[in-house]
Design an enzyme around this catalytic site. Structure first.
Site, short mmCIF file in Angstrom:
data_model
loop_
_atom_site.label_atom_id
_atom_site.label_comp_id
_atom_site.label_asym_id
_atom_site.label_seq_id
_atom_site.Cartn_x
_atom_site.Cartn_y
_atom_site.Cartn_z
N GLU A 1 -1.12 12.41 1.75
CA GLU A 1 -0.13 12.27 2.83
C GLU A 1 1.10 11.65 2.17
O GLU A 1 1.13 10.46 1.90
CB GLU A 1 -0.68 11.37 3.94
N LEU A 2 2.08 12.47 1.86
CA LEU A 2 3.15 12.03 0.96
C LEU A 2 4.49 11.88 1.68
O LEU A 2 4.56 11.72 2.88
CB LEU A 2 3.23 13.01 -0.21
N PRO B 1 -5.60 -1.42 -0.67
CA PRO B 1 -4.39 -1.47 0.15
C PRO B 1 -3.17 -1.81 -0.72
O PRO B 1 -3.33 -2.35 -1.82
CB PRO B 1 -4.67 -2.57 1.16
N ALA B 2 -1.99 -1.53 -0.21
CA ALA B 2 -0.77 -1.90 -0.93
C ALA B 2 -0.77 -3.41 -1.17
O ALA B 2 -1.18 -4.20 -0.32
CB ALA B 2 0.45 -1.49 -0.12
N SER B 3 -0.27 -3.80 -2.34
CA SER B 3 -0.28 -5.24 -2.69
C SER B 3 0.63 -6.04 -1.76
O SER B 3 0.46 -7.25 -1.62
CB SER B 3 0.16 -5.42 -4.14
N SER C 1 4.16 7.79 -1.60
CA SER C 1 5.26 8.65 -2.03
C SER C 1 4.75 9.89 -2.76
O SER C 1 3.67 9.88 -3.36
CB SER C 1 6.17 7.87 -2.99
N TRP D 1 2.25 0.25 2.41
CA TRP D 1 2.51 -1.00 3.13
C TRP D 1 3.10 -0.77 4.52
O TRP D 1 3.17 -1.69 5.32
CB TRP D 1 3.50 -1.86 2.33
N1 LIG Z 1 2.85 11.11 4.48
C1 LIG Z 1 2.56 9.93 4.99
O1 LIG Z 1 1.77 9.79 5.94
C2 LIG Z 1 3.20 8.72 4.42
C3 LIG Z 1 4.03 8.75 3.31
N2 LIG Z 1 4.61 7.60 2.82
C4 LIG Z 1 5.59 7.69 1.73
O2 LIG Z 1 5.39 6.59 0.78
C5 LIG Z 1 6.65 6.02 0.41
C6 LIG Z 1 6.76 4.62 0.88
O3 LIG Z 1 5.57 3.95 0.70
P1 LIG Z 1 5.31 3.18 -0.68
O4 LIG Z 1 4.19 2.27 -0.46
O5 LIG Z 1 6.56 2.63 -1.26
O6 LIG Z 1 4.86 4.35 -1.61
P2 LIG Z 1 4.20 4.24 -3.05
O7 LIG Z 1 3.81 5.61 -3.33
O8 LIG Z 1 5.01 3.50 -4.05
O9 LIG Z 1 2.89 3.32 -2.86
C7 LIG Z 1 1.85 3.78 -2.05
C8 LIG Z 1 0.57 3.12 -2.55
O10 LIG Z 1 0.28 3.60 -3.84
C9 LIG Z 1 0.13 2.51 -4.76
N3 LIG Z 1 0.56 2.97 -6.08
C10 LIG Z 1 1.80 2.93 -6.61
N4 LIG Z 1 1.78 3.48 -7.85
C11 LIG Z 1 0.50 3.87 -8.10
C12 LIG Z 1 -0.18 4.49 -9.19
N5 LIG Z 1 0.46 4.83 -10.30
N6 LIG Z 1 -1.50 4.73 -9.09
C13 LIG Z 1 -2.18 4.38 -7.97
N7 LIG Z 1 -1.60 3.78 -6.90
C14 LIG Z 1 -0.28 3.53 -6.97
C15 LIG Z 1 0.96 1.42 -4.16
O11 LIG Z 1 0.53 0.19 -4.65
P3 LIG Z 1 1.52 -1.08 -4.64
O12 LIG Z 1 2.35 -0.99 -3.43
O13 LIG Z 1 0.60 -2.25 -4.64
O14 LIG Z 1 2.31 -0.98 -5.89
C16 LIG Z 1 0.66 1.60 -2.68
O15 LIG Z 1 -0.57 1.03 -2.37
C17 LIG Z 1 7.67 6.90 1.05
O16 LIG Z 1 8.01 7.96 0.20
C18 LIG Z 1 6.97 7.46 2.28
O17 LIG Z 1 7.51 8.66 2.74
C19 LIG Z 1 4.33 6.37 3.31
C20 LIG Z 1 3.48 6.30 4.40
C21 LIG Z 1 2.91 7.44 5.06
#
Ligand SMILES: NC(=O)C1=CN([C@@H]2O[C@H](COP(=O)(O)OP(=O)(O)OC[C@H]3O[C@@H](n4cnc5c(N)ncnc54)[C@H](OP(=O)(O)O)[C@@H]3O)[C@@H](O)[C@H]2O)C=CC1
Ligand SMILES: O=C(O)[C@H](O)CS(=O)(=O)O
Length: 492
Positions: A265-266, A190-192, A244, A165
């Site tokens: 990309e975590l 995309p993120a919800s 994440s 998101w």
């Molecule tokens: N390395 C990079 O370029 C980036 C890394 N990040 C990292 O991500 C985190 C913040 O972003 P955030 O969105 O909270 O991260 P999340 O990992 O919680 O969510 C990322 C995406 O994955 C989805 N998701 C969550 N759980 C699952 C699952 N079990 N299976 C499949 N998809 C899933 C989410 O859906 P939904 O939100 O709908 O639940 C969202 O669309 C931070 O740790 C940040 O560092 C963020 C952006 C860039």
């Protein structure tokens, strides 16, 4: 009749860019079940739209359509694929303001940052439209007189993406652009929290001439179910994820069953180091840009700020002045430089890191509490006397919290900076050329910013080492993850 989207649409030159349907196989669709989920404005707490909550079976339909569209798309001349991407870029930039307003309304970032992100996302579409024409193979002198060897690169096929998101436009563009440029098809979930930006991008992709079914945006409130479909559907050959590390691990385990090619990309935990020979004003400027961009909600934000002993007090004083100039408010309001955090859980995490730091000797220099605006607004905060036993030293805060650690010498700070499972971005300020060379080489990160706090660009390879990810996005390397290399040995 006024509906929940009226307010948002009233701000747009093109209200039709607010889409309340998912883009599946080239059609705008509702979920067969009629299920939807709400999209909120994090600054105001109101519902701005509802979008379909697609089922796993409906996502599978998008994947089927992608498979049908991919081969004809790959058969086009690269120049013809490039033309479509260029048109998409042009449409994104023509509609930059509307895309930015939609983004700020669902994600919260200040409008100026949202405009910047639209241009950043569009730059990947422009860049990979050009890179599409520069996929090169290789001929190799045969190992035997009657053998001829060639190496070619071909698109991997159907790619699927899951995006976060925090950059609801650019994180999709950074994936779909190289995928389409390489000749792949792409389905993204995309993120919800921020689906509207993705749907608006799909609207413009359709207008740009992206063939039906080649690019789908499948909205869903059940991330894990859709992630399983992407990992288990045999048509999907490539998974790309930004988010994440925790979720990245889950997806990698799920993708392992099909030995699927993955880009990850975590999470990050960026050190920001200020040496005693640094230009302190430049370092403060860089720290503000690096720490407070998107209200600290980026994977490349400074998470730990290390300042050498001799300049610690001077840097802290200068940073305090700069932080206190930041203006917290609704991202759509003029002059706002810090919007709300994305959701209540984000406020909770910042407060947890702050409370932990204060319980272990940290001292608030400025900020230190939820903003008077309430809701999801938090005061930009500096804490001094930070130490490595604090939560913020090991966990990503993902908010406007700047802990200042003091260090003695180069070896000491390099050890501390590298003492993490993450390895995405790192930054340091120094003038001595030998020190700059030594430190840049010693930092175990995929990205090193030297005398700058901003490193994001489409022309450079973005990605992390250790548990910050796999693969690189952007740059001339960015298409490699969407292509397979084939070795052809011909007997003559
Ligand atoms: N390395 C990079 O370029 C980036 C890394 N990040 C990292 O991500 C985190 C913040 O972003 P955030 O969105 O909270 O991260 P999340 O990992 O919680 O969510 C990322 C995406 O994955 C989805 N998701 C969550 N759980 C699952 C699952 N079990 N299976 C499949 N998809 C899933 C989410 O859906 P939904 O939100 O709908 O639940 C969202 O669309 C931070 O740790 C940040 O560092 C963020 C952006 C860039
Ligand atoms: O989601 C993020 O944090 C982005 O990857 C950071 S950047 O690419 O915009 O720098």
């Amino acid at each position: 009749m006024l509906d929940e989207t009226t307010n948002l649409k009233s701000m747009l030159r093109r209200p039709d860019l607010v889409c309340d349907a998912a883009f599946v196989g080239g059609e705008w669709k509702q979920a067969a079940s009629g299920a939807t989920f709400a999209v909120m404005n994090p600054a105001r707490g109101d519902v701005i739209a509802h979008v379909p909550d697609l089922s796993r079976a409906e996502v599978a339909q998008a994947i089927d359509a992608a498979q049908k569209a991919q081969k004809p798309w790959a058969a086009l001349a690269a120049k013809d694929r490039a033309k479509v991407l260029r048109k998409w870029y042009d449409l994104m930039m023509e509609n930059q303001e509307d895309l930015a307003i939609i983004m700020t309304s669902e994600q919260g970032k200040p409008l100026a940052e949202a405009r910047g992100e639209v241009a950043y996302g569009a730059s990947f579409v422009e860049w990979f439209g050009e890179e599409a024409k520069r996929v090169y193979g290789q001929t190799i002198l045969g190992h035997m007189a009657d053998k001829r060897i060639a190496v070619i690169k071909q698109p991997i096929g159907v790619a699927a993406g899951i995006t976060p998101w925090n950059f609801p436009n650019a994180m999709i563009a950074r994936k779909v652009a190289p995928a389409l440029a390489a000749g792949c098809a792409f389905v993204v979930r995309p993120a919800s929290l921020t689906p509207l930006s993705a749907l608006a991008m799909a609207k413009l992709a359709e207008e740009a001439g992206v063939p039906k079914g080649l690019f789908s945006v499948v909205t869903s409130n059940s991330a894990s179910e859709i992630g399983k479909e992407f990992c288990e559907n045999p048509i999907v050959r490539k998974l790309t994820f930004t988010g994440s590390t925790e979720v990245g691990r889950i997806l990698l385990k799920q993708a392992a069953d099909q030995v699927m090619k993955c880009s990850m990309e975590l999470g990050g935990n960026a050190p920001f180091i200020v040496f005693d020979d640094a230009d302190l004003d430049a370092a403060v400027e860089g720290a503000i840009a690096c720490k407070f961009r998107n209200n600290g909600q980026t994977c490349v934000c400074a998470n730990r700020i290390y300042v050498q002993k001799g300049v610690y007090d001077a840097f802290a004083a200068k940073l305090k002045v700069a932080v206190e100039k930041l203006r917290v408010g609704d991202g759509l309001a003029d002059g706002t430089t810090l919007g709300p955090l994305i959701e209540p859980a984000a406020i909770k995490k910042v407060q947890e890191h702050l409370d932990d730091a204060l319980s272990k000797g940290g001292k608030v220099l400025t900020g230190g509490k939820v903003h008077d605006l309430g809701g999801q607004f938090f005061e930009p905060t500096i804490v001094t006397h930070a130490t490595k036993d604090m939560l913020v030293s090991t966990d990503e805060t993902f908010g406007p919290f700047a802990p200042l650690f003091m260090f003695e010498d180069e070896d000491d700070v390099i050890f501390q900076a590298n003492d993490t499972i993450f390895g995405l971005a790192s930054y340091f300020y120094a003038k001595d050329l030998s020190r700059v060379t030594r430190v840049a080489e010693a930092l175990e990160y995929g990205i090193v910013g030297v005398n700058t706090g901003l490193i994001s660009t489409e022309v450079a390879p973005f990605g992390g080492v250790k548990q910050s990810g796999l693969g690189r996005e952007g740059s001339s390397h960015g298409m490699d993850d969407y292509m397979e290399m084939k070795y052809i040995c011909t007997g003559i």
